[in-house]
Design an enzyme around this catalytic site. Structure first.
Site, short mmCIF file in Angstrom:
data_model
loop_
_atom_site.label_atom_id
_atom_site.label_comp_id
_atom_site.label_asym_id
_atom_site.label_seq_id
_atom_site.Cartn_x
_atom_site.Cartn_y
_atom_site.Cartn_z
N ARG A 141 0.86 -1.18 0.00
CA ARG A 141 0.00 0.00 0.00
C ARG A 141 0.90 1.23 0.00
O ARG A 141 1.98 1.23 0.59
CB ARG A 141 -0.92 0.03 1.24
N GLU A 162 -2.94 8.18 -4.10
CA GLU A 162 -3.30 7.29 -5.20
C GLU A 162 -4.74 7.58 -5.61
O GLU A 162 -5.62 7.58 -4.74
CB GLU A 162 -3.16 5.83 -4.77
N HIS A 182 -1.59 0.43 -9.87
CA HIS A 182 -2.20 -0.56 -8.98
C HIS A 182 -2.67 -1.75 -9.80
O HIS A 182 -3.80 -2.23 -9.66
CB HIS A 182 -3.36 0.05 -8.19
#
Length: 334
Positions: free
Chosen positions: A248, A277, A296
């Site tokens: 993450r 993000e 991602h």
């Protein structure tokens, strides 16, 4: 699936199904494929798909076994008979876990689904920097035939933070390359597939960083891991080290990463996740020649629904046969 089977499946009332599938899909793949994969594995049970918000609200009132990517508090409030929620993601932090616990709902996750594809993503990122393909790409764009120096993976030290299903998959794929591996986990006494296993003690962790050529982050975001890779960590890493983050974004302090790249504290970074993000268009990380950014995307695989359905179908059968006493795979709550 035959035309007759397709028509029969579409006619199933989601509210009367043994397994209810919620409408949100993932990775751009229609959620119908997930429902189909479950039906293939559960020929003796009915699998219903709720395709609209209204269908979800109506069907969940009587459903006992529900699976989906997410479950908001409003939908949970309508779930009068819910016994099991099979989350279709490995992470469950986005769920109303307190509310689920209060209702005594068993929650499972999709741990293990991503092992092969993310393991391959990490291996590709490491090889990308080992053989310096980013340098070759720049010279190819300029049509410049000029040799450059590369590296060799054999004999390197790879530190993997997180030894869950993804961390273990990374270890498996690194095994033929003749590297030394260090694993970092909350309970180092349990050991693991790496040559050495340590905990998150600062002294031990920094000692590992000082030996690291490739640092792979494959851990969940917790109070312990938030900001784990900070300025001190970057200054402790060898200047030839490469960061690979498929965990993450907030596990890494972004400002410290930018400073590390500008100051040559590390050789490069492969980022599948960022903080913030999505990464804003004007962010400086886009402009570094030694930073590889993927949106991602490491979790994408055409096998996602098949692997997920293997886990969920097994649990649906156990729940049908044993009820609330069933021992469910990947159970995270209670």
């Amino acid at each position: 699936m035959t035309a007759d089977e397709s028509e029969r499946d579409e006619s199933i009332d989601p509210g009367s199904a043994d397994v209810l599938v919620l409408r949100k899909g993932t990775h751009g793949t229609p959620v119908e494929r997930y429902a189909e994969a479950l039906r293939d594995r559960l020929p003796d049970l009915t699998v219903g798909l709720a395709r609209t918000p209204g269908e979800e609200r109506e069907a969940i009132e009587t459903a006992s076994f529900v699976t989906g990517m997410t479950l908001d508090e409003d939908l949970l409030a309508a779930a009068d008979n819910l016994d099991v929620f099979a989350c279709a993601y490995a992470g469950t932090g986005h769920l109303p876990l307190d509310g689920l616990a209060d209702r005594g709902v068993a929650v499972t996750n999709a741990s293990g689904v991503h092992g092969p594809n993310i393991g391959e993503h990490v291996l590709g990122a490491i090889l990308h920097f080992t053989r310096r393909f980013h340098v070759a790409e720049r010279r190819q764009r300029r049509r410049e035939w000029r040799h450059y120096q590369a590296h060799e993976l054999q004999g390197s030290t790879v530190t993997i933070v997180g030894l869950g299903a993804i961390g273990r998959a990374v270890c498996d794929r690194l095994d033929p390359f003749g590297v030394d591996t260090i694993g970092v986990r909350y309970s180092p006494e349990k050991g693991g597939p790496t040559d050495d296993v340590i905990g998150f003690d600062e002294e031990a962790f920094h000692a590992a960083l000082a030996r690291t050529d490739y640092l792979v982050l494959a851990c969940p975001l917790t109070e312990t891991t938030r900001g784990l890779i900070d300025r001190a960590a970057f200054q402790t890493l060898d200047p030839n080290a490469v960061l690979v983050n498929i965990a993450r974004g907030p596990v890494v302090e972004t400002d410290a990463l930018v400073d590390a790249l500008r100051s040559n504290w590390i050789r490069g970074a492969s980022l599948d996740v960022t903080d913030p993000e999505p990464l804003p268009e004007e962010h400086p990380l886009w402009n570094f020649g030694n930073v590889q950014i993927t949106p991602h995307n490491a979790g994408h695989t055409p096998k996602y629904y098949d692997r997920l359905a293997d886990i969920v179908a097994t649990n649906a059968r156990r729940f049908t046969e044993e009820g609330s006493d069933a021992d469910l795979e990947n159970q995270v709550l209670p």
